[in-house]
Design a protein around this motif. Structure first.
Motif, PDB file in Angstrom:
ATOM      1  N   ARG A  62      -8.315   0.556  -3.669  1.00 52.91           N
ATOM      2  CA  ARG A  62      -8.045   1.682  -2.765  1.00 52.91           C
ATOM      3  C   ARG A  62      -8.912   1.534  -1.528  1.00 52.91           C
ATOM      4  NH1 ARG A  62      -8.020   5.193  -7.789  1.00 52.91           N
ATOM      5  NH2 ARG A  62      -5.801   5.509  -8.118  1.00 52.91           N
ATOM      6  N   ILE A  63      -8.338   1.923  -0.398  1.00 52.11           N
ATOM      7  CA  ILE A  63      -9.084   1.940   0.867  1.00 52.11           C
ATOM      8  C   ILE A  63      -8.931   3.344   1.447  1.00 52.11           C
ATOM      9  CG2 ILE A  63      -9.308   0.977   3.185  1.00 52.11           C
ATOM     10  CD1 ILE A  63      -8.060  -1.629   2.083  1.00 52.11           C
ATOM     11  N   ARG A  64     -10.055   3.985   1.700  1.00 52.92           N
ATOM     12  CA  ARG A  64     -10.065   5.341   2.285  1.00 52.92           C
ATOM     13  C   ARG A  64     -10.299   5.200   3.781  1.00 52.92           C
ATOM     14  NH1 ARG A  64     -14.413   9.990   1.205  1.00 52.92           N
ATOM     15  NH2 ARG A  64     -13.099  11.820   1.554  1.00 52.92           N
ATOM     16  N   HIS A  98     -10.917   4.029  11.105  1.00 49.07           N
ATOM     17  CA  HIS A  98     -11.822   3.093  10.441  1.00 49.07           C
ATOM     18  C   HIS A  98     -11.871   3.361   8.934  1.00 49.07           C
ATOM     19  CE1 HIS A  98     -14.281   6.582  11.563  1.00 49.07           C
ATOM     20  NE2 HIS A  98     -14.978   6.325  10.492  1.00 49.07           N
ATOM     21  N   ALA A  99     -12.197   2.311   8.195  1.00 52.73           N
ATOM     22  CA  ALA A  99     -12.313   2.424   6.739  1.00 52.73           C
ATOM     23  C   ALA A  99     -13.614   3.137   6.403  1.00 52.73           C
ATOM     24  CB  ALA A  99     -12.265   1.051   6.091  1.00 52.73           C
ATOM     25  N   LEU A 100     -13.507   4.146   5.544  1.00 51.91           N
ATOM     26  CA  LEU A 100     -14.682   4.904   5.102  1.00 51.91           C
ATOM     27  C   LEU A 100     -15.276   4.325   3.828  1.00 51.91           C
ATOM     28  CD1 LEU A 100     -13.216   8.468   5.587  1.00 51.91           C
ATOM     29  CD2 LEU A 100     -15.100   7.481   6.887  1.00 51.91           C
ATOM     30  N   SER A 101     -14.399   3.811   2.960  1.00 50.04           N
ATOM     31  CA  SER A 101     -14.863   3.246   1.695  1.00 50.04           C
ATOM     32  C   SER A 101     -13.770   2.380   1.097  1.00 50.04           C
ATOM     33  CB  SER A 101     -15.260   4.352   0.706  1.00 50.04           C
ATOM     34  OG  SER A 101     -14.140   5.163   0.387  1.00 50.04           O
ATOM     35  N   VAL A 102     -14.185   1.568   0.140  1.00 48.35           N
ATOM     36  CA  VAL A 102     -13.282   0.683  -0.593  1.00 48.35           C
ATOM     37  C   VAL A 102     -13.605   0.847  -2.070  1.00 48.35           C
ATOM     38  CG1 VAL A 102     -12.604  -1.714  -0.997  1.00 48.35           C
ATOM     39  CG2 VAL A 102     -13.217  -0.978   1.309  1.00 48.35           C
ATOM     40  N   SER A 103     -12.576   0.946  -2.886  1.00 43.37           N
ATOM     41  CA  SER A 103     -12.765   1.040  -4.325  1.00 43.37           C
ATOM     42  C   SER A 103     -12.045  -0.134  -4.974  1.00 43.37           C
ATOM     43  CB  SER A 103     -12.182   2.360  -4.846  1.00 43.37           C
ATOM     44  OG  SER A 103     -12.188   2.386  -6.251  1.00 43.37           O
ATOM     45  N   SER A 148       0.835  -1.198   0.000  1.00 43.68           N
ATOM     46  CA  SER A 148       0.000   0.000   0.000  1.00 43.68           C
ATOM     47  C   SER A 148       0.870   1.248   0.000  1.00 43.68           C
ATOM     48  CB  SER A 148      -0.935   0.011   1.210  1.00 43.68           C
ATOM     49  OG  SER A 148      -0.195   0.081   2.404  1.00 43.68           O
ATOM     50  N   MET A 149       0.363   2.267  -0.659  1.00 46.70           N
ATOM     51  CA  MET A 149       0.986   3.588  -0.703  1.00 46.70           C
ATOM     52  C   MET A 149      -0.037   4.575  -0.156  1.00 46.70           C
ATOM     53  SD  MET A 149       3.978   3.125  -2.169  1.00 46.70           S
ATOM     54  CE  MET A 149       4.402   4.791  -2.592  1.00 46.70           C
ATOM     55  N   MET A 150       0.342   5.292   0.874  1.00 48.76           N
ATOM     56  CA  MET A 150      -0.588   6.212   1.513  1.00 48.76           C
ATOM     57  C   MET A 150      -0.461   7.614   0.926  1.00 48.76           C
ATOM     58  SD  MET A 150      -0.642   7.362   5.447  1.00 48.76           S
ATOM     59  CE  MET A 150      -0.232   9.076   5.366  1.00 48.76           C
ATOM     60  N   VAL A 151      -1.613   8.239   0.692  1.00 48.20           N
ATOM     61  CA  VAL A 151      -1.654   9.658   0.322  1.00 48.20           C
ATOM     62  C   VAL A 151      -2.715  10.330   1.188  1.00 48.20           C
ATOM     63  CG1 VAL A 151      -0.846   9.350  -2.046  1.00 48.20           C
ATOM     64  CG2 VAL A 151      -3.277   9.290  -1.575  1.00 48.20           C
ATOM     65  N   ASP A 197      -7.063   9.477   4.846  1.00 48.66           N
ATOM     66  CA  ASP A 197      -5.944   9.025   4.029  1.00 48.66           C
ATOM     67  C   ASP A 197      -6.470   8.001   3.036  1.00 48.66           C
ATOM     68  OD1 ASP A 197      -3.937  10.492   5.443  1.00 48.66           O
ATOM     69  OD2 ASP A 197      -4.004   8.992   7.027  1.00 48.66           O
ATOM     70  N   ILE A 198      -5.839   7.942   1.896  1.00 46.06           N
ATOM     71  CA  ILE A 198      -6.195   6.960   0.880  1.00 46.06           C
ATOM     72  C   ILE A 198      -5.006   6.024   0.709  1.00 46.06           C
ATOM     73  CG2 ILE A 198      -6.843   6.574  -1.530  1.00 46.06           C
ATOM     74  CD1 ILE A 198      -7.986   9.480  -1.475  1.00 46.06           C
ATOM     75  N   TYR A 199      -5.256   4.745   0.836  1.00 48.60           N
ATOM     76  CA  TYR A 199      -4.223   3.736   0.629  1.00 48.60           C
ATOM     77  C   TYR A 199      -4.455   3.111  -0.737  1.00 48.60           C
ATOM     78  CZ  TYR A 199      -2.895   4.421   5.417  1.00 48.60           C
ATOM     79  OH  TYR A 199      -2.462   4.999   6.581  1.00 48.60           O
TER      80      TYR A 199
END
Length: 180
Positions: free
Chosen positions: A146-148, A160-165, A105-108, A120-122
């Motif tokens: 992606r995991i937000r 906590h995870a807000l969303s998954v793409s 994973s790369m965090m932004v 953060d978006i991973y």
């Protein structure tokens, strides 16, 4: 004569929900703090929720949440889409990076986080096996995952995870993705 040198120190103040900057000095040659040094608060800079992104530290703190989210999505979906490249989904001792590579994973920082929140978006990348390519080539292999994460709290256990793409489709949760 040169003016005295001072250090700029940034400190996290979790009890106040903020960060602060201090001026410490003077410094002696070699960066050693002088015995007569003083510490002066310069500014309360940022709410803790808007602290600077620290990819190394924050990614390590988020790892349990990311792994749990990957497990909630499930190996049948992720392995089916991308192959067995997720260490979090491997049985104990069953992950073989040298055979298939690894999803990393790369965090932004999510610059569109609402006021007072830190998101953060991973983004996941494929790190090929060393025999195929150098460690520097992962950026050539983005994965469609992606995991937000809401990382507002000072305690990573509250993140906590807000969303998954996945493959360009946005889901409110890993459970929603599984059900789709």
């Amino acid at each position: 004569a040169q003016p005295p040198r001072h250090a700029r120190v940034t400190a996290v103040l979790p009890s106040e929900g903020a960060t602060a900057e201090y001026r410490v000095g003077p410094l002696l040659p070699g960066g050693v703090v002088a015995p007569s040094a003083t510490v002066e608060e310069v500014a309360r800079v940022t709410p803790l929720s808007k602290r600077p992104t620290e990819p190394g530290a924050d990614a390590a703190l988020a790892a349990p949440l990311l792994d749990a989210t990957l497990r909630a999505i499930g190996g049948e979906i992720l392995h089916g889409a991308m192959g067995p490249i997720f260490p979090a989904l491997a049985p104990a001792g069953g992950f073989d990076r040298e055979a298939r590579g690894e999803a990393i994973s790369m965090m932004v920082n999510d610059a569109l986080s609402p006021t007072g929140q830190r998101y953060d978006i991973y983004r996941f990348q494929w790190l090929p096996p060393r025999r195929v390519s150098s460690l520097e080539s992962f950026w050539l292999h983005p994965l469609p995952l992606r995991i937000r994460v809401n990382a507002t709290a000072a305690d990573a256990a509250a993140w906590h995870a807000l969303s998954v793409s996945l493959c360009g489709r946005l889901f409110a949760s890993a459970a929603e993705l599984r059900a789709a």
